[in-house]
Write a protein that holds these residues in place. Structure first.
Motif, PDB file in Angstrom:
ATOM      1  N   SER A 141       0.823  -1.168   0.042  1.00  0.00           N
ATOM      2  CA  SER A 141      -0.110   0.099   0.009  1.00  0.00           C
ATOM      3  C   SER A 141       0.979   1.230   0.041  1.00  0.00           C
ATOM      4  O   SER A 141       0.586   2.169  -0.689  1.00  0.00           O
ATOM      5  CB  SER A 141      -1.018   0.030   1.352  1.00  0.00           C
ATOM      6  OG  SER A 141      -1.860  -1.194   1.197  1.00  0.00           O
ATOM      7  N   PHE A 142       1.841   1.310   0.871  1.00  0.00           N
ATOM      8  CA  PHE A 142       2.753   2.527   0.756  1.00  0.00           C
ATOM      9  C   PHE A 142       3.570   2.588  -0.579  1.00  0.00           C
ATOM     10  O   PHE A 142       3.577   3.540  -1.081  1.00  0.00           O
ATOM     11  CB  PHE A 142       4.105   1.947   1.846  1.00  0.00           C
ATOM     12  CG  PHE A 142       3.827   2.441   3.249  1.00  0.00           C
ATOM     13  CD1 PHE A 142       2.707   2.458   3.680  1.00  0.00           C
ATOM     14  CD2 PHE A 142       4.923   2.965   4.054  1.00  0.00           C
ATOM     15  CE1 PHE A 142       2.177   2.593   4.926  1.00  0.00           C
ATOM     16  CE2 PHE A 142       4.351   3.254   5.410  1.00  0.00           C
ATOM     17  CZ  PHE A 142       3.317   2.979   5.890  1.00  0.00           C
ATOM     18  N   PHE A 143       3.820   1.455  -1.390  1.00  0.00           N
ATOM     19  CA  PHE A 143       4.468   1.237  -2.665  1.00  0.00           C
ATOM     20  C   PHE A 143       3.762   2.018  -3.721  1.00  0.00           C
ATOM     21  O   PHE A 143       4.044   2.774  -4.390  1.00  0.00           O
ATOM     22  CB  PHE A 143       4.900  -0.137  -2.717  1.00  0.00           C
ATOM     23  CG  PHE A 143       5.456  -0.337  -4.170  1.00  0.00           C
ATOM     24  CD1 PHE A 143       6.714   0.335  -4.339  1.00  0.00           C
ATOM     25  CD2 PHE A 143       4.966  -1.318  -4.962  1.00  0.00           C
ATOM     26  CE1 PHE A 143       7.358  -0.030  -5.828  1.00  0.00           C
ATOM     27  CE2 PHE A 143       5.515  -1.601  -6.308  1.00  0.00           C
ATOM     28  CZ  PHE A 143       6.777  -0.924  -6.591  1.00  0.00           C
ATOM     29  N   HIS A 144       2.347   1.518  -3.547  1.00  0.00           N
ATOM     30  CA  HIS A 144       1.486   1.915  -4.631  1.00  0.00           C
ATOM     31  C   HIS A 144       1.123   3.339  -4.485  1.00  0.00           C
ATOM     32  O   HIS A 144       0.656   3.944  -5.677  1.00  0.00           O
ATOM     33  CB  HIS A 144       0.140   1.116  -4.781  1.00  0.00           C
ATOM     34  CG  HIS A 144       0.446  -0.343  -5.098  1.00  0.00           C
ATOM     35  ND1 HIS A 144      -0.352  -1.376  -4.565  1.00  0.00           N
ATOM     36  CD2 HIS A 144       1.505  -0.909  -5.751  1.00  0.00           C
ATOM     37  CE1 HIS A 144       0.033  -2.582  -5.050  1.00  0.00           C
ATOM     38  NE2 HIS A 144       1.356  -2.390  -5.941  1.00  0.00           N
ATOM     39  N   TRP A 145       1.224   3.832  -3.322  1.00  0.00           N
ATOM     40  CA  TRP A 145       0.627   5.353  -3.088  1.00  0.00           C
ATOM     41  C   TRP A 145       2.085   6.271  -2.739  1.00  0.00           C
ATOM     42  O   TRP A 145       1.857   7.581  -2.220  1.00  0.00           O
ATOM     43  CB  TRP A 145      -0.482   5.344  -2.313  1.00  0.00           C
ATOM     44  CG  TRP A 145      -1.644   4.740  -2.605  1.00  0.00           C
ATOM     45  CD1 TRP A 145      -1.815   3.521  -2.706  1.00  0.00           C
ATOM     46  CD2 TRP A 145      -2.896   5.365  -3.122  1.00  0.00           C
ATOM     47  NE1 TRP A 145      -3.091   3.141  -2.936  1.00  0.00           N
ATOM     48  CE2 TRP A 145      -3.770   4.332  -3.349  1.00  0.00           C
ATOM     49  CE3 TRP A 145      -3.025   6.650  -3.472  1.00  0.00           C
ATOM     50  CZ2 TRP A 145      -4.966   4.834  -3.996  1.00  0.00           C
ATOM     51  CZ3 TRP A 145      -4.223   6.885  -3.809  1.00  0.00           C
ATOM     52  CH2 TRP A 145      -5.263   5.882  -4.214  1.00  0.00           C
ATOM     53  N   GLY A 146       3.225   5.702  -2.859  1.00  0.00           N
ATOM     54  CA  GLY A 146       4.376   6.254  -2.178  1.00  0.00           C
ATOM     55  C   GLY A 146       5.372   7.118  -3.397  1.00  0.00           C
ATOM     56  O   GLY A 146       4.707   8.102  -4.147  1.00  0.00           O
ATOM     57  N   LEU A 147       6.402   6.904  -3.377  1.00  0.00           N
ATOM     58  CA  LEU A 147       7.516   7.562  -4.165  1.00  0.00           C
ATOM     59  C   LEU A 147       7.393   7.476  -5.777  1.00  0.00           C
ATOM     60  O   LEU A 147       7.344   8.528  -6.359  1.00  0.00           O
ATOM     61  CB  LEU A 147       8.980   7.066  -3.763  1.00  0.00           C
ATOM     62  CG  LEU A 147       9.459   7.650  -2.417  1.00  0.00           C
ATOM     63  CD1 LEU A 147      10.777   6.739  -2.059  1.00  0.00           C
ATOM     64  CD2 LEU A 147       9.395   9.067  -2.216  1.00  0.00           C
ATOM     65  N   HIS A 148       6.964   6.383  -6.204  1.00  0.00           N
ATOM     66  CA  HIS A 148       6.875   6.212  -7.654  1.00  0.00           C
ATOM     67  C   HIS A 148       5.720   6.932  -8.118  1.00  0.00           C
ATOM     68  O   HIS A 148       5.998   7.557  -9.264  1.00  0.00           O
ATOM     69  CB  HIS A 148       6.503   4.710  -7.971  1.00  0.00           C
ATOM     70  CG  HIS A 148       7.620   3.819  -7.972  1.00  0.00           C
ATOM     71  ND1 HIS A 148       8.394   3.257  -6.979  1.00  0.00           N
ATOM     72  CD2 HIS A 148       8.492   3.421  -9.026  1.00  0.00           C
ATOM     73  CE1 HIS A 148       9.571   2.633  -7.305  1.00  0.00           C
ATOM     74  NE2 HIS A 148       9.426   2.728  -8.361  1.00  0.00           N
ATOM     75  N   PRO A 149       4.355   7.097  -7.899  1.00  0.00           N
ATOM     76  CA  PRO A 149       3.512   7.828  -8.367  1.00  0.00           C
ATOM     77  C   PRO A 149       3.716   9.403  -8.325  1.00  0.00           C
ATOM     78  O   PRO A 149       3.609  10.338  -9.315  1.00  0.00           O
ATOM     79  CB  PRO A 149       2.378   7.693  -7.514  1.00  0.00           C
ATOM     80  CG  PRO A 149       2.687   6.888  -6.506  1.00  0.00           C
ATOM     81  CD  PRO A 149       3.706   6.232  -6.623  1.00  0.00           C
ATOM     82  N   TRP A 150       4.323   9.890  -7.043  1.00  0.00           N
ATOM     83  CA  TRP A 150       4.801  11.038  -6.829  1.00  0.00           C
ATOM     84  C   TRP A 150       6.159  11.621  -7.879  1.00  0.00           C
ATOM     85  O   TRP A 150       6.067  12.673  -8.396  1.00  0.00           O
ATOM     86  CB  TRP A 150       4.987  11.703  -5.509  1.00  0.00           C
ATOM     87  CG  TRP A 150       3.457  11.595  -4.704  1.00  0.00           C
ATOM     88  CD1 TRP A 150       3.128  10.683  -3.961  1.00  0.00           C
ATOM     89  CD2 TRP A 150       2.756  12.569  -4.975  1.00  0.00           C
ATOM     90  NE1 TRP A 150       1.885  11.173  -3.829  1.00  0.00           N
ATOM     91  CE2 TRP A 150       1.346  12.395  -3.961  1.00  0.00           C
ATOM     92  CE3 TRP A 150       2.511  13.775  -5.724  1.00  0.00           C
ATOM     93  CZ2 TRP A 150       0.327  13.191  -4.123  1.00  0.00           C
ATOM     94  CZ3 TRP A 150       1.500  14.770  -5.499  1.00  0.00           C
ATOM     95  CH2 TRP A 150       0.424  14.317  -4.728  1.00  0.00           C
ATOM     96  N   ALA A 151       6.687  10.525  -8.154  1.00  0.00           N
ATOM     97  CA  ALA A 151       8.020  10.706  -9.193  1.00  0.00           C
ATOM     98  C   ALA A 151       7.419  11.191 -10.598  1.00  0.00           C
ATOM     99  O   ALA A 151       7.801  12.088 -11.306  1.00  0.00           O
ATOM    100  CB  ALA A 151       8.876   9.519  -8.909  1.00  0.00           C
ATOM    101  N   ILE A 152       6.266  10.387 -10.669  1.00  0.00           N
ATOM    102  CA  ILE A 152       5.839  10.461 -12.126  1.00  0.00           C
ATOM    103  C   ILE A 152       5.062  11.996 -12.239  1.00  0.00           C
ATOM    104  O   ILE A 152       5.335  12.683 -13.190  1.00  0.00           O
ATOM    105  CB  ILE A 152       4.565   9.473 -12.284  1.00  0.00           C
ATOM    106  CG1 ILE A 152       5.360   8.080 -12.655  1.00  0.00           C
ATOM    107  CG2 ILE A 152       3.644   9.815 -13.595  1.00  0.00           C
ATOM    108  CD1 ILE A 152       4.138   6.949 -12.346  1.00  0.00           C
TER     109      ILE A 152
END
Length: 507
Positions: A137-148
């Motif tokens: 859950s952290f992974f799906h809503w964490g650094l990756h989406p906000w990096a995009i």
């Protein structure tokens, strides 16, 4: 009356045609209706291009982190004398509300519960399943989406405020495509961005209407949870967000964003202190460490030797495609409110602050749900399976004091997020279809507001909301290629900043 841009005309026509396609029954057309075709195309994309989404999302994150420590971090998004228009609290509130506020409220309880019962590579309803549920859950809503969001937002702000280019997606490719962005190629790129934005936001509005309707029905049993209630919700919200949109960025959106963040924090803090506080904070601390420790392996993890496992396609790859589909909307909005900030300030703010807040949100709501299920066997998952994911939050709140008040607060919070997302989207769509106008005409905002709400209402009625979501995600594939080119274009443009960098150092 100014001449309408080609992007506006083409985008409106394509959008209306897709909505009409969604209304046609499956047995009328030889190729099938929108639901049938998008289901097939999305299945092929998720199965054949999952690796591409994973590599691309990770590339965006690596690029964003590298910028923090690069010599380009001191460059301002504007003239060297420009300073931010909004203070930190307002800035964070606005980018968070537009980015994923309504999604966090919808999935804050439901997603960890789904992962707890059906985790990847683990047995469900075990301590290991609970740890995996929170970590992903952290992974799906964490650094990756906000990096995009960071990459597209940074590029838009840089080229618009520092280079004086129009704030549309196509101009970001000028360093590598030259004047060709002023022709059909540029129109095609901008139309893809508008297409993904319209359908992505319309889907979220549909989900928001479903959750508001479900919450009202759960809190007030006399109100039915059906399409009529959802239609009333959409109608009322449309009037409110269009009124807000007419007031401009510095009044309606700013005011609602501040309300959103205050209400969200109050609801989260209340549940933190009346709920299993020690468990929540222990879970937050442990999961944050586990998330950072496993971030590299999770970023590239698929299941090539076990073809029957579709978990990664159903969740991670689906999410990466979804965030990329949202990137034109969120990126344009974040860019608009970030003039005057340095690149380092922008990247750190957009990347880290929402990630940490989102992690705490999932720990409080998802962690509490898992606690009630693991230790007290409250049967929350039974409610979710029976009544839908939109009931997860309200069934959770029922286990605590003042549950009716909390539910009303949650409904109000979802409503303000709903209005803010729609308000921001009409602003962004109007910008993107008026050659990047920072203060687009109200008539253009009105057109996009009506299209968004009509899309959500019509597709809720036909049951085609998932088809609309799939259409948006299909648009994410070509836009991923555009984003990779934008990253190259941005890197090329930064190399021309040597004189500016020397000047900053001397000062």
């Amino acid at each position: 009356m100014k001449k309408l841009s080609p992007v506006f005309v083409v985008s409106v026509i394509i959008t209306i045609l897709f909505i009409l396609w969604g209304l046609i029954p499956a047995d009328v057309l030889p190729v099938g209706n929108l639901d049938h075709v998008t289901k097939i195309v999305q299945g092929v994309i998720l199965e054949k291009f999952g690796w591409f989404y994973l590599l691309s999302a990770s590339a965006f994150l690596i690029f964003a982190i590298a910028l923090i420590f690069s010599r380009y971090g001191n460059i301002r998004l504007g003239r060297d004398s420009d300073r931010p228009e909004y203070n930190y609290l307002t800035w964070f509130a606005m980018l968070f509300s537009a980015g994923m506020g309504i999604g966090l409220v919808f999935w804050g309880v439901a997603e960890p519960m789904f992962h707890y019962y059906a985790p990847p590579f683990a047995e469900g309803q075990t301590p290991e399943a609970a740890r995996a549920a929170m970590r992903y859950s952290f992974f799906h809503w964490g650094l990756h989406p906000w990096a995009i969001y960071t990459v597209i937002g940074l590029a838009l702000a840089y080229f618009q405020f520092r280079k004086g280019q129009p704030g549309v997606i196509s101009t970001l490719l000028r360093p590598i495509l030259g004047d060709r962005v002023d022709g059909p190629i540029g129109v095609a790129v901008d139309c893809i961005a508008v297409f993904a934005t319209v359908f992505g936001v319309a889907t979220s509005l549909g989900l928001g209407a479903i959750q508001i309707s479900g919450g009202l029905s759960y809190t007030f049993p006399g109100i039915p949870n059906n399409f009529n209630t959802q239609l009333v919700v959409i109608a009322v919200a449309t009037v409110l967000f269009m009124l807000s949109a007419q007031t401009g960025l510095n009044k309606g959106i700013k005011f609602l964003s501040n309300i959103n963040i205050v209400l969200a924090i109050l609801l989260m803090l209340f549940l933190l202190f009346v709920g299993p506080s020690n468990f929540i904070m222990d879970l937050f601390t442990t999961t944050l460490g586990s998330y950072l420790q496993n971030l590299p392996s999770m970023s590239f993890r698929l299941s090539p030797f076990d073809q029957e496992i579709t978990w990664f396609q159903d969740w991670t790859i689906f999410y990466w495609a979804w965030w990329i589909a949202w990137a034109p909307f969120v990126g344009t909005f974040i860019a608009r409110i970030s003039k005057g900030r340095t690149i380092r300030e922008f990247v750190v703010g957009v990347l880290l602050v929402p990630t940490i807040f989102g992690a705490l949100w999932f720990s409080v709501f998802g962690g509490t749900g898992i606690y009630l299920e693991f230790f007290e066997h409250k049967g929350l998952m039974d409610v979710i399976k029976t009544n839908g994911s939109e009931m997860a939050l309200f069934s959770l709140l029922e286990n605590f004091p003042f549950s009716s008040v909390l539910s009303l607060l949650a409904i109000f919070l979802i409503s303000t997020f709903f209005i803010t997302s729609a308000d921001s989207a009409t602003f962004v769509l109007a910008m993107q279809t008026t050659n990047g106008n920072l203060n687009p005409p109200n008539r253009i905002k009105l057109v996009w507001g009506i299209i968004q709400s009509a899309s959500a209402a019509i597709l809720l009625w036909t049951g085609g909301l998932e088809a609309l979501q799939r259409a948006s995600i299909i648009a994410a594939l070509p836009f991923t290629i555009v984003m990779l080119l934008i990253m190259v274009s941005l890197a090329k443009a930064f190399k021309e900043e040597k004189v500016v960098l020397v000047k900053i150092k001397e000062e």
